[in-house]
Design a protein around this motif. Structure first.
Motif, PDB file in Angstrom:
ATOM      1  N   CYS A 203      38.656  31.834  33.255  1.00 19.29           N
ATOM      2  CA  CYS A 203      39.025  32.600  34.451  1.00 19.29           C
ATOM      3  C   CYS A 203      38.103  32.214  35.604  1.00 19.29           C
ATOM      4  O   CYS A 203      36.876  32.302  35.484  1.00 19.29           O
TER       5      CYS A 203
ATOM      6  N   SER B   8      31.757  39.389  38.484  1.00 20.74           N
ATOM      7  CA  SER B   8      31.340  40.539  37.667  1.00 20.74           C
ATOM      8  C   SER B   8      32.488  41.505  37.405  1.00 20.74           C
ATOM      9  O   SER B   8      32.461  42.251  36.420  1.00 20.74           O
TER      10      SER B   8
ATOM     11  N   GLU C 297      35.607  40.585  36.702  1.00 25.02           N
ATOM     12  CA  GLU C 297      36.282  39.976  35.543  1.00 25.02           C
ATOM     13  C   GLU C 297      37.741  40.397  35.375  1.00 25.02           C
ATOM     14  O   GLU C 297      38.313  40.297  34.296  1.00 25.02           O
TER      15      GLU C 297
ATOM     16  N   ARG D  94      37.686  41.649  30.018  1.00 27.47           N
ATOM     17  CA  ARG D  94      36.831  41.231  28.906  1.00 27.47           C
ATOM     18  C   ARG D  94      37.044  42.076  27.643  1.00 27.47           C
ATOM     19  O   ARG D  94      37.182  41.544  26.542  1.00 27.47           O
TER      20      ARG D  94
ATOM     21  N   VAL E 291      34.250  33.340  32.334  1.00 30.87           N
ATOM     22  CA  VAL E 291      34.459  33.661  33.749  1.00 30.87           C
ATOM     23  C   VAL E 291      33.440  32.899  34.581  1.00 30.87           C
ATOM     24  O   VAL E 291      32.235  32.928  34.280  1.00 30.87           O
TER      25      VAL E 291
END
Length: 401
Positions: free
Chosen positions: A6, A55, A57, A61, A73
């Protein structure tokens, strides 16, 4: 189990937010026209938080790792030594954004022998070589409509900002001045002006609807003509070609996807056919406009102003001429990544992943390429080909960025 790579934009320079300006988002159940918002089985994020940065994401996750998948990521996406390039080789799924595109060129696709799904967190999949994806049997999908209204609001803001000369006026205040004449000498009303959109899909039509209360004359070009009832309701004038439309418009807004037919559409020749002193707003894709032709038109006065939040390549190098050309209202590619939009495209990304891993059909409106050919929204909006050419410019100029 799958490896999911990602690519997201960097966190804020002061760090990931610990609090936000507002406590939540308005509840919206459907888009205009009735299409339902993304409907994953669950989400692991709070709507209204920053999901589009590293952060954040995309809130994925917990879902991916609890199902045994590997989740990488990164924001490092340019050049042969980038994290993206290294991780791509054995990736099953790539997630990227229009705002911080990981360009999936034919060369990269050839290296990614396991790649099965290229997923856009947002709208616009031109950073993928669609021809190469088709040839390699890769499914390309995006979260259609997730940020279309967000972009249309940004367009209206930019039109008003240009025509009313807002940015220079604001700058006089921050400099401590009270320079009314300097502000007013390039400020006009949009009332009575003729405005036209290149493409009248979800974004273009939303722009026209929002401009109607300003008592402007509304024009559009699209290869698919809108229903007669819509034309009558909004008082729209359809044009059979872009060239025909721009001749009569004081303001032109570009809301078309990038594909080989629209690349460099706004070149010296087309801009010369526009009214002298017209305004051009581009929140679609940077490559739809010839970079240097825009600069020349602003310097000569053929264009009174240009505003957009799309560039090529992205992110743009520091010496990109659009940063310093006169009478511009440029922003980084932010129109479709408001916190409101992020909640929708993050949920849509999860919905597509759930369908992919559970071998359920992905919504037709999300599909761009499937089964070796353009499909769904892709078949309606794109033409087969490659719009990624020149994306390696970003890596070559990385030291300027």
């Amino acid at each position: 189990m799958a490896k999911v790579v990602c690519v997201l934009y960097d966190d804020p320079i002061d760090g990931y937010p610990k609090s936000y300006a507002r406590d939540g988002l308005p509840k919206i159940d459907r888009y205009p026209g009735g299409e339902t918002l993304p409907s994953p089985k669950a989400i692991d994020f709070k709507p209204g938080t920053l999901l589009g940065s590293v952060s954040g994401e995309l809130g994925l996750r917990k879902y991916l790792e609890s199902n045994g998948h590997t989740f990488i990521v990164t924001s490092d996406k340019d050049g042969p030594n980038s994290t993206f390039e290294k991780e791509l080789v054995d990736a099953d799924v790539v997630i990227s954004q229009p705002f911080w595109p990981a360009y999936l060129t034919a060369e990269r696709i050839a290296k990614a022998r396991k790649l099965k799904l290229a997923l856009t967190a947002g709208v616009g999949s031109d950073h993928v070589d669609l021809q190469a994806a088709s040839a390699h049997g890769i499914t390309v999908a995006e979260v259609t409509y997730s940020n279309s209204i967000s972009v249309s609001e940004h367009v209206v803001m930019m039109i008003l900002g240009l025509v009313r000369n807002y940015i220079p006026s604001h700058e006089w205040v921050t400099k401590g001045g009270w320079n009314i004449a300097d502000c007013a000498m390039r400020s006009y009303d949009i009332e009575g002006m003729h405005v036209g959109t290149v493409a009248a899909g979800r974004i273009g039509l939303a722009v026209l609807k929002r401009l109607k209360p300003f008592d402007m004359h509304l024009h559009y070009y699209d290869r698919y003509r809108l229903p007669e009832a819509t034309e009558k309701e909004l008082g729209l004038i359809w044009h059979p070609s872009v060239e025909n439309m721009v001749r009569v418009c004081d303001v032109v807004t570009i809301n078309a996807p990038l594909h080989p037919e629209t690349e460099n559409l706004f070149n010296d020749k087309l801009i010369a056919n526009m009214k002298r002193g017209a305004y051009l707003v581009n929140t679609a894709r940077g490559k739809i406009c010839d970079r240097d032709a825009i600069v020349r038109a602003l310097e000569s006065g053929q264009l009174a102003g240009y505003a957009g939040d799309v560039w090529f390549p992205q992110p743009a190098p520091k010496n990109h001429p659009w940063r310093t050309m006169p009478h511009q209202g440029m922003t980084p590619h932010i129109s479709g990544t408001s916190l409101s939009a992020q909640a929708r495209y993050a949920a849509g990304t999860r919905e597509i992943l759930e369908c992919f891993f559970e071998k359920r059909p992905i919504r037709d409106e999300y599909l761009i390429v499937d089964g070796g050919k353009l499909a769904g929204t892709g078949a309606h909006s794109y033409s087969a080909g490659d719009a990624t050419r020149g994306s390696d410019t970003r890596a070559k100029l990385k030291h300027h960025a």
